[in-house]
Scaffold this motif. Sequence first.
Motif, mmCIF file in Angstrom:
data_model
loop_
_atom_site.group_PDB
_atom_site.id
_atom_site.type_symbol
_atom_site.label_atom_id
_atom_site.label_comp_id
_atom_site.label_asym_id
_atom_site.label_seq_id
_atom_site.Cartn_x
_atom_site.Cartn_y
_atom_site.Cartn_z
ATOM 1 N N VAL A 14 0.837 -1.195 0.000
ATOM 2 C CA VAL A 14 0.000 0.000 0.000
ATOM 3 C C VAL A 14 0.873 1.247 0.000
ATOM 4 O O VAL A 14 1.900 1.299 0.674
ATOM 5 C CB VAL A 14 -0.905 0.015 1.254
ATOM 6 N N GLU A 15 0.457 2.246 -0.763
ATOM 7 C CA GLU A 15 1.073 3.569 -0.704
ATOM 8 C C GLU A 15 0.094 4.464 0.044
ATOM 9 O O GLU A 15 -1.051 4.632 -0.373
ATOM 10 C CB GLU A 15 1.323 4.116 -2.104
ATOM 11 N N LYS A 16 0.524 5.013 1.184
ATOM 12 C CA LYS A 16 -0.368 5.834 1.992
ATOM 13 C C LYS A 16 -0.690 7.132 1.265
ATOM 14 O O LYS A 16 0.151 7.721 0.601
ATOM 15 C CB LYS A 16 0.252 6.132 3.350
ATOM 16 N N ILE A 17 -1.946 7.565 1.420
ATOM 17 C CA ILE A 17 -2.402 8.815 0.823
ATOM 18 C C ILE A 17 -2.196 9.916 1.851
ATOM 19 O O ILE A 17 -2.696 9.829 2.972
ATOM 20 C CB ILE A 17 -3.881 8.725 0.419
ATOM 21 N N VAL A 18 -1.437 10.935 1.473
ATOM 22 C CA VAL A 18 -1.168 12.066 2.353
ATOM 23 C C VAL A 18 -2.166 13.159 2.019
ATOM 24 O O VAL A 18 -2.194 13.644 0.886
ATOM 25 C CB VAL A 18 0.279 12.565 2.177
ATOM 26 N N PRO A 19 -3.027 13.543 2.988
ATOM 27 C CA PRO A 19 -4.008 14.591 2.689
ATOM 28 C C PRO A 19 -3.317 15.922 2.456
ATOM 29 O O PRO A 19 -2.259 16.197 3.035
ATOM 30 C CB PRO A 19 -4.886 14.637 3.939
ATOM 31 N N LYS A 40 -3.568 3.598 -1.181
ATOM 32 C CA LYS A 40 -3.909 3.001 -2.464
ATOM 33 C C LYS A 40 -3.150 1.688 -2.588
ATOM 34 O O LYS A 40 -1.935 1.639 -2.361
ATOM 35 C CB LYS A 40 -3.533 3.940 -3.601
ATOM 36 N N VAL A 41 -3.855 0.630 -2.954
ATOM 37 C CA VAL A 41 -3.243 -0.687 -3.108
ATOM 38 C C VAL A 41 -2.403 -0.691 -4.387
ATOM 39 O O VAL A 41 -2.900 -0.398 -5.473
ATOM 40 C CB VAL A 41 -4.306 -1.797 -3.155
ATOM 41 N N LYS A 61 -7.986 -5.576 -4.368
ATOM 42 C CA LYS A 61 -7.252 -5.718 -5.628
ATOM 43 C C LYS A 61 -6.459 -4.446 -5.890
ATOM 44 O O LYS A 61 -6.657 -3.429 -5.229
ATOM 45 C CB LYS A 61 -8.213 -6.021 -6.779
ATOM 46 N N GLU A 62 -5.558 -4.497 -6.845
ATOM 47 C CA GLU A 62 -4.735 -3.340 -7.182
ATOM 48 C C GLU A 62 -5.623 -2.165 -7.590
ATOM 49 O O GLU A 62 -6.602 -2.339 -8.310
ATOM 50 C CB GLU A 62 -3.775 -3.686 -8.323
ATOM 51 N N GLY A 63 -5.258 -0.966 -7.098
ATOM 52 C CA GLY A 63 -6.014 0.232 -7.422
ATOM 53 C C GLY A 63 -7.074 0.595 -6.397
ATOM 54 O O GLY A 63 -7.592 1.704 -6.426
ATOM 55 N N ILE A 91 -6.325 -4.982 6.978
ATOM 56 C CA ILE A 91 -6.973 -3.861 6.287
ATOM 57 C C ILE A 91 -8.410 -3.769 6.767
ATOM 58 O O ILE A 91 -9.143 -4.762 6.811
ATOM 59 C CB ILE A 91 -6.885 -4.040 4.764
ATOM 60 N N LEU A 92 -8.826 -2.554 7.171
ATOM 61 C CA LEU A 92 -10.122 -2.363 7.810
ATOM 62 C C LEU A 92 -11.285 -2.326 6.830
ATOM 63 O O LEU A 92 -12.413 -2.663 7.181
ATOM 64 C CB LEU A 92 -10.094 -1.073 8.635
ATOM 65 N N GLY A 93 -11.051 -1.890 5.604
ATOM 66 C CA GLY A 93 -12.129 -1.837 4.610
ATOM 67 C C GLY A 93 -11.682 -1.079 3.376
ATOM 68 O O GLY A 93 -10.576 -0.580 3.302
ATOM 69 N N THR A 94 -12.582 -1.012 2.399
ATOM 70 C CA THR A 94 -12.296 -0.260 1.180
ATOM 71 C C THR A 94 -13.130 1.011 1.181
ATOM 72 O O THR A 94 -14.224 1.054 1.739
ATOM 73 C CB THR A 94 -12.629 -1.081 -0.088
ATOM 74 N N LEU A 95 -12.605 2.055 0.571
ATOM 75 C CA LEU A 95 -13.283 3.348 0.483
ATOM 76 C C LEU A 95 -13.750 3.571 -0.939
ATOM 77 O O LEU A 95 -13.022 3.325 -1.893
ATOM 78 C CB LEU A 95 -12.322 4.470 0.900
#
Length: 97
Positions: A14-19, A40-41, A61-63, A91-95
């Motif tokens: 995973v690449e963390k999303i920085v707000p 993002k996966v 899955k990827e993306g 992983i807690l869930g998908t957004l």
Amino acid sequence: MAKRLIPTLNRVLVEKIVPPSKTTAGILLPETSTKLNSGKVISVGPGLRSNEGKTIPTSVKEGDTVLLPEYGGTQVKLDDKDYYLYRDEDILGTLHE
């Protein structure tokens, strides 16, 4: 040369999303206003093997954009970028938008 990491078993890269810390108009935002630990996966492993020898695929899955736990994951540095490896069950869930 770009490196590509393919996780093993049920691990997810995973690449963390920085707000953003600033709006497009230039207003500075406080850290707590938009803090959501998401990422993002980038890559997923094939999955776990059951006792019968069948592969149980990962649930993401990827993306996908995923919600991550506050702590955990293994930091990996590839091509001067930070990525994190998580187990699928961490992983807690998908957004979704």
